[in-house]
Design a protein around this motif. Sequence first.
Motif: not given
Length: 235
Positions: A114-138
């Motif tokens: 499977t393909i798992l999508l993860r989207v991270y948001r970067l800032s000066e004090d942290k990196v956050e996971l803001v989206k996670e979706e399995p079975e992502f083929y686009e």
Amino acid sequence: MKKMTIAAGMLALLTLSACGDDAPPEPEVQIPAGSDTNVTDEDPEQVEEAIEEEASEEELGESEGENVDPYAFFMEDGTTATYEGKGIEYAALSIRTEYLEEDHIALYEDNGGTILLRVYRLSEDKVELVKEEPEFYEEYTATAEELSALEPISTYLEFPIEEGNKMNGRTIVETGATVETPYDTFEDAIVIENKSESSVSRSYITEGFGEVKREFLSEEGEEEFVVTSSLETIE
């Protein structure tokens, strides 16, 4: 430069003094403007010590003021990294990195099943996971407004990075680890650990590359079960 000039002056003065009594008068030692020291040119050793101390304080202040670059903990834009897998079939991975707008990064993780999508948001004090979706083929596409509207799911990294820091049940257990992978041997890796009653998951992250190794250990009776994914190639 001022320190070297003063040291050279002192050396010349001592040399001339040792040669005889005809040496020229002792030069006046200039103390840098703004120095907090109260010493005078009559005590050159204190002058030099004060200058060294002041230079050290300036360097420390500059070091503390440096900002961490959160992008340093990810692969470069458009690269695909492959990971050698051991332990189970799906331990072998490929991860594609794509930079998005407004300091967001998308990772497409393909383990062959499977393909798992993860989207991270970067800032000066942290990196956050803001989206996670399995079975992502686009291809993930989002406007700046849509990305900004994503709610944080968890904290991936928090700055400054220090041993003992906890992030959503994950703990930084080491910041100077050496980790070997088929791609290279990395120094000063950050080790993040997640423990449960019967298993331990570890992630090894290095500046300039991001995650270079994953490790999962569990005990089944008297046997230890180990699964690893280790960086092998970058394209």
